[in-house]
Design an enzyme around this catalytic site. Structure first.
Site, short mmCIF file in Angstrom:
data_model
loop_
_atom_site.label_atom_id
_atom_site.label_comp_id
_atom_site.label_asym_id
_atom_site.label_seq_id
_atom_site.Cartn_x
_atom_site.Cartn_y
_atom_site.Cartn_z
N ARG A 273 -6.76 -2.02 10.95
CA ARG A 273 -7.57 -2.74 11.60
C ARG A 273 -8.79 -2.00 11.95
O ARG A 273 -9.75 -2.37 12.25
CB ARG A 273 -6.67 -3.09 13.06
CG ARG A 273 -5.84 -4.22 13.01
CD ARG A 273 -6.36 -5.65 13.04
NE ARG A 273 -7.84 -5.69 13.89
CZ ARG A 273 -8.72 -6.40 13.64
NH1 ARG A 273 -8.81 -7.09 12.53
NH2 ARG A 273 -9.70 -6.33 14.44
N ARG B 215 0.80 -1.10 0.07
CA ARG B 215 -0.04 -0.07 -0.01
C ARG B 215 0.89 1.08 -0.06
O ARG B 215 0.30 2.29 -0.11
CB ARG B 215 -0.89 0.17 1.21
CG ARG B 215 -1.95 -1.06 1.34
CD ARG B 215 -2.77 -1.17 2.54
NE ARG B 215 -3.78 -0.11 2.48
CZ ARG B 215 -4.97 -0.59 2.55
NH1 ARG B 215 -5.27 -1.88 2.52
NH2 ARG B 215 -6.13 0.35 2.45
N LYS C 232 1.10 9.87 -0.97
CA LYS C 232 0.24 10.99 -0.52
C LYS C 232 0.82 11.74 0.82
O LYS C 232 0.51 12.79 1.08
CB LYS C 232 -1.18 10.28 0.16
CG LYS C 232 -2.06 9.75 -1.13
CD LYS C 232 -2.92 10.96 -1.56
CE LYS C 232 -3.89 10.36 -2.58
NZ LYS C 232 -4.48 11.41 -3.21
N THR D 6 -12.38 -2.23 11.22
CA THR D 6 -13.72 -1.28 11.05
C THR D 6 -13.55 -0.19 10.11
O THR D 6 -12.13 0.04 9.83
CB THR D 6 -13.88 -0.64 12.43
OG1 THR D 6 -12.54 0.11 12.80
CG2 THR D 6 -14.17 -1.53 13.62
N TYR E 161 0.83 4.26 -2.31
CA TYR E 161 -0.19 5.33 -2.24
C TYR E 161 -0.38 6.13 -1.02
O TYR E 161 -0.03 7.16 -1.10
CB TYR E 161 -1.80 4.28 -2.12
CG TYR E 161 -2.84 5.06 -2.10
CD1 TYR E 161 -3.49 6.09 -3.09
CD2 TYR E 161 -3.36 5.46 -0.77
CE1 TYR E 161 -4.53 6.63 -2.83
CE2 TYR E 161 -4.72 6.03 -0.61
CZ TYR E 161 -5.30 6.67 -1.76
OH TYR E 161 -6.48 7.27 -1.71
N ARG F 245 -13.43 -1.89 -4.21
CA ARG F 245 -13.42 -1.14 -2.69
C ARG F 245 -14.79 -2.07 -2.19
O ARG F 245 -15.58 -2.62 -2.71
CB ARG F 245 -13.91 0.27 -2.84
CG ARG F 245 -12.29 1.11 -2.93
CD ARG F 245 -12.47 2.65 -2.85
NE ARG F 245 -12.75 3.05 -4.19
CZ ARG F 245 -12.70 4.11 -4.55
NH1 ARG F 245 -12.48 4.95 -3.46
NH2 ARG F 245 -13.05 4.83 -5.34
P1 NAD Z 1 -11.19 7.64 -8.65
O1 NAD Z 1 -10.26 6.56 -8.97
O2 NAD Z 1 -12.61 7.46 -9.06
O3 NAD Z 1 -10.71 8.89 -9.20
C1 NAD Z 1 -9.48 9.42 -9.50
C2 NAD Z 1 -9.27 10.16 -10.87
O4 NAD Z 1 -7.98 10.55 -11.17
C3 NAD Z 1 -10.09 9.07 -12.11
O5 NAD Z 1 -10.69 10.00 -12.91
C4 NAD Z 1 -8.56 9.03 -12.77
O6 NAD Z 1 -8.70 8.62 -14.06
C5 NAD Z 1 -7.80 10.20 -12.74
N1 NAD Z 1 -6.18 10.07 -12.52
C6 NAD Z 1 -5.52 9.17 -11.95
N2 NAD Z 1 -4.24 9.04 -12.43
C7 NAD Z 1 -4.28 10.46 -12.99
C8 NAD Z 1 -3.12 11.25 -13.69
N3 NAD Z 1 -1.93 10.78 -13.51
N4 NAD Z 1 -3.43 12.09 -14.27
C9 NAD Z 1 -4.80 12.65 -14.68
N5 NAD Z 1 -5.58 11.87 -13.81
C10 NAD Z 1 -5.35 10.82 -13.16
O7 NAD Z 1 -10.92 8.08 -7.06
P2 NAD Z 1 -11.92 8.82 -6.18
O8 NAD Z 1 -12.42 8.10 -5.08
O9 NAD Z 1 -12.55 9.71 -6.76
O10 NAD Z 1 -10.44 9.56 -5.34
C11 NAD Z 1 -10.31 10.88 -5.67
C12 NAD Z 1 -9.06 11.45 -4.66
O11 NAD Z 1 -9.61 11.43 -3.45
C13 NAD Z 1 -7.87 10.81 -4.78
O12 NAD Z 1 -6.85 11.45 -4.85
C14 NAD Z 1 -7.92 9.73 -3.51
O13 NAD Z 1 -6.55 9.42 -3.39
C15 NAD Z 1 -8.76 10.50 -2.86
N6 NAD Z 1 -9.24 9.96 -1.54
C16 NAD Z 1 -10.41 9.25 -1.84
C17 NAD Z 1 -11.06 8.54 -0.98
C18 NAD Z 1 -12.22 7.40 -1.19
O14 NAD Z 1 -12.76 6.92 -0.23
N7 NAD Z 1 -12.89 7.56 -2.27
C19 NAD Z 1 -10.45 8.25 0.44
C20 NAD Z 1 -9.46 9.06 0.69
C21 NAD Z 1 -8.74 9.91 -0.67
N1 UDP Z 2 -13.10 -5.71 2.15
C1 UDP Z 2 -13.76 -6.69 2.32
N2 UDP Z 2 -14.35 -7.24 1.05
C2 UDP Z 2 -14.13 -6.75 -0.17
C3 UDP Z 2 -13.54 -5.39 -0.16
C4 UDP Z 2 -12.66 -5.04 0.79
O1 UDP Z 2 -13.89 -7.44 3.21
O2 UDP Z 2 -14.75 -7.31 -1.13
C5 UDP Z 2 -12.41 -4.85 3.32
C6 UDP Z 2 -10.93 -4.69 3.18
O3 UDP Z 2 -10.16 -5.59 3.55
C7 UDP Z 2 -10.73 -3.51 4.40
C8 UDP Z 2 -12.25 -2.97 4.14
O4 UDP Z 2 -13.04 -3.67 3.43
O5 UDP Z 2 -10.83 -3.90 5.73
C9 UDP Z 2 -12.30 -1.51 3.47
O6 UDP Z 2 -11.62 -1.83 1.98
P1 UDP Z 2 -11.47 -0.61 0.90
O7 UDP Z 2 -10.76 -1.30 -0.17
O8 UDP Z 2 -12.95 -0.37 0.38
O9 UDP Z 2 -10.94 0.51 1.52
P2 UDP Z 2 -9.60 0.63 2.61
O10 UDP Z 2 -8.91 -0.44 2.87
O11 UDP Z 2 -8.54 1.43 1.60
O12 UDP Z 2 -9.92 1.64 3.51
#
Ligand code: NAD
Ligand code: UDP
Length: 312
Positions: free
Chosen positions: A272, A140, A147, A208, A143, A184
């Site tokens: 966790r 991981r 970030k 959780t 990522y 996800r």
């Molecule tokens: P997503 O994958 O749907 O959106 C990401 C977008 O970025 C996509 O449209 C993708 O094509 C574009 N992209 C990726 N690499 C690129 C590059 N090199 N140049 C230009 N565009 C690029 O994801 P999301 O859930 O919408 O997440 C958006 C942002 O929020 C991300 O930065 C992510 O890390 C952050 N974030 C999301 C969550 C969540 O739960 N969804 C949680 C924490 C942080």
């Molecule tokens: N997870 C799961 N089954 C799935 C996909 C995810 O049990 O089919 C679990 C995963 O192991 C994690 C949590 O759900 O503990 C959230 O996963 P996700 O990938 O959505 O987000 P992140 O781990 O980045 O919070």
């Protein structure tokens, strides 16, 4: 204002573009379509205040803008681990290019950081002054560390060059337009339930997460961007915490599915527990999430039902 949204064709980005247009801004949506899709923004293409740029943030770009929301980066573990070197380049070079742009045109920039900067947290709930417990060499880390470096760059451009910055740490967010296949937990469980397939709980399901509905997140992002003070980092998420096993049961109930729960191995470095402490966002912005899990999930289930129905 002219507002640039990188990653604007993604899940969160498309909701943000929509809201910005509704509020009367000119929106430049920049995306390389790695995980995003034109389908997410198709309904905006005819709007004369909306412009779509196919571009990769690992390359520099010069634009005249007032605000930058830097969201470009795949967010689901499957997608960001598909090409980890590209993920870290997107985070690091993307931040450098967007900060360079912000500095040059004197734009305010908001960086979408993540609760992943806390890694597998040793304090609970997580507040912004916790420095995290991240494995720097795990699967991981492309990522998480990407970030973290992006946050460092934001702070250094701010201290060294006076760039006007906002850093938000987004906790698990869900809603319509999440990709069907992004692995996800929200999309997996809903799609599995709607198809009557087994629900795949990783590990024993006692880990959780705290799920925030996308409209609430967008609200917090916009408020912080226009807030007169504070660089962040600022947690944005819903403090309502649930175990993944409880979450699976909830989805089965809400969909009325006959799916059974099956257990699969836990991925490495899977945190966790995760719950945002949003005290800072409450006092700075008067913000807190308003959408309960049941209402948010119903809207999301409706979206996935429609997508699956169209697929036939
Ligand atoms: P997503 O994958 O749907 O959106 C990401 C977008 O970025 C996509 O449209 C993708 O094509 C574009 N992209 C990726 N690499 C690129 C590059 N090199 N140049 C230009 N565009 C690029 O994801 P999301 O859930 O919408 O997440 C958006 C942002 O929020 C991300 O930065 C992510 O890390 C952050 N974030 C999301 C969550 C969540 O739960 N969804 C949680 C924490 C942080
Ligand atoms: N997870 C799961 N089954 C799935 C996909 C995810 O049990 O089919 C679990 C995963 O192991 C994690 C949590 O759900 O503990 C959230 O996963 P996700 O990938 O959505 O987000 P992140 O781990 O980045 O919070």
């Amino acid at each position: 204002m002219r507002v640039l949204v990188t990653g604007g064709a993604g899940f969160i980005g498309s909701h943000l573009c929509e809201r910005l247009l509704r509020e009367g801004h000119e929106v430049l949506c920049l995306d390389n379509f790695f995980t995003g899709s034109k389908d997410n923004i198709r309904h905006l293409l005819d709007n004369r205040h909306f412009e779509l740029l196919r571009h990769d943030v690992t390359q520099p770009i010069l634009l005249e803008i007032d605000r930058i929301f830097n969201l470009a980066c795949p967010a689901s573990p499957i997608h960001y681990q598909y090409n980890p070197v590209k993920t870290i380049k997107t985070n690091v070079l993307g931040a450098i290019h967007m900060l360079g742009l912000a500095k040059r045109v004197k734009a305010r920039i908001l960086q979408a950081s993540t609760s992943e900067v806390y890694g597998d947290p040793l304090t609970h709930p997580q507040s912004e002054d916790y420095w995290g417990n991240v494995n720097p060499i795990g699967l991981r880390s492309c990522y998480d560390e990407g970030k973290r470096v992006a946050e460092t760059l934001m702070m250094d451009y701010h201290r060294q060059n006076g760039v006007d910055i906002r850093i938000i740490r987004i906790f698990n967010t869900y809603g319509p337009r999440m990709a069907l296949n992004d692995g996800r937990v929200v999309s997996n469980f809903i799609v599995q339930a709607l198809r009557g397939e087994d629900i795949t709980v990783y590990g024993d399901g006692s880990q959780t997460r705290s799920f925030c509905y996308v409209d609430d997140l967008i609200d917090g992002m916009l408020r912080f961007m226009e807030c007169g003070s504070g660089t962040g980092p600022l947690n944005l998420g819903n403090p309502a915490e649930t175990s993944i096993l409880e979450f699976a049961t909830r989805i089965i109930d809400l969909t009325g599915s006959t799916s059974k729960i099956v257990y699969k191995p836990l991925p490495s470095d899977d945190p966790r527990q995760r719950q945002p402490d949003i005290t800072r966002a409450k006092s700075l912005l008067g913000w807190e999430p308003r959408t309960g899990l049941e209402i948010g999930l119903k809207k999301t289930i409706e979206y996935f039902s429609d997508v699956l129905a169209k697929e036939g």
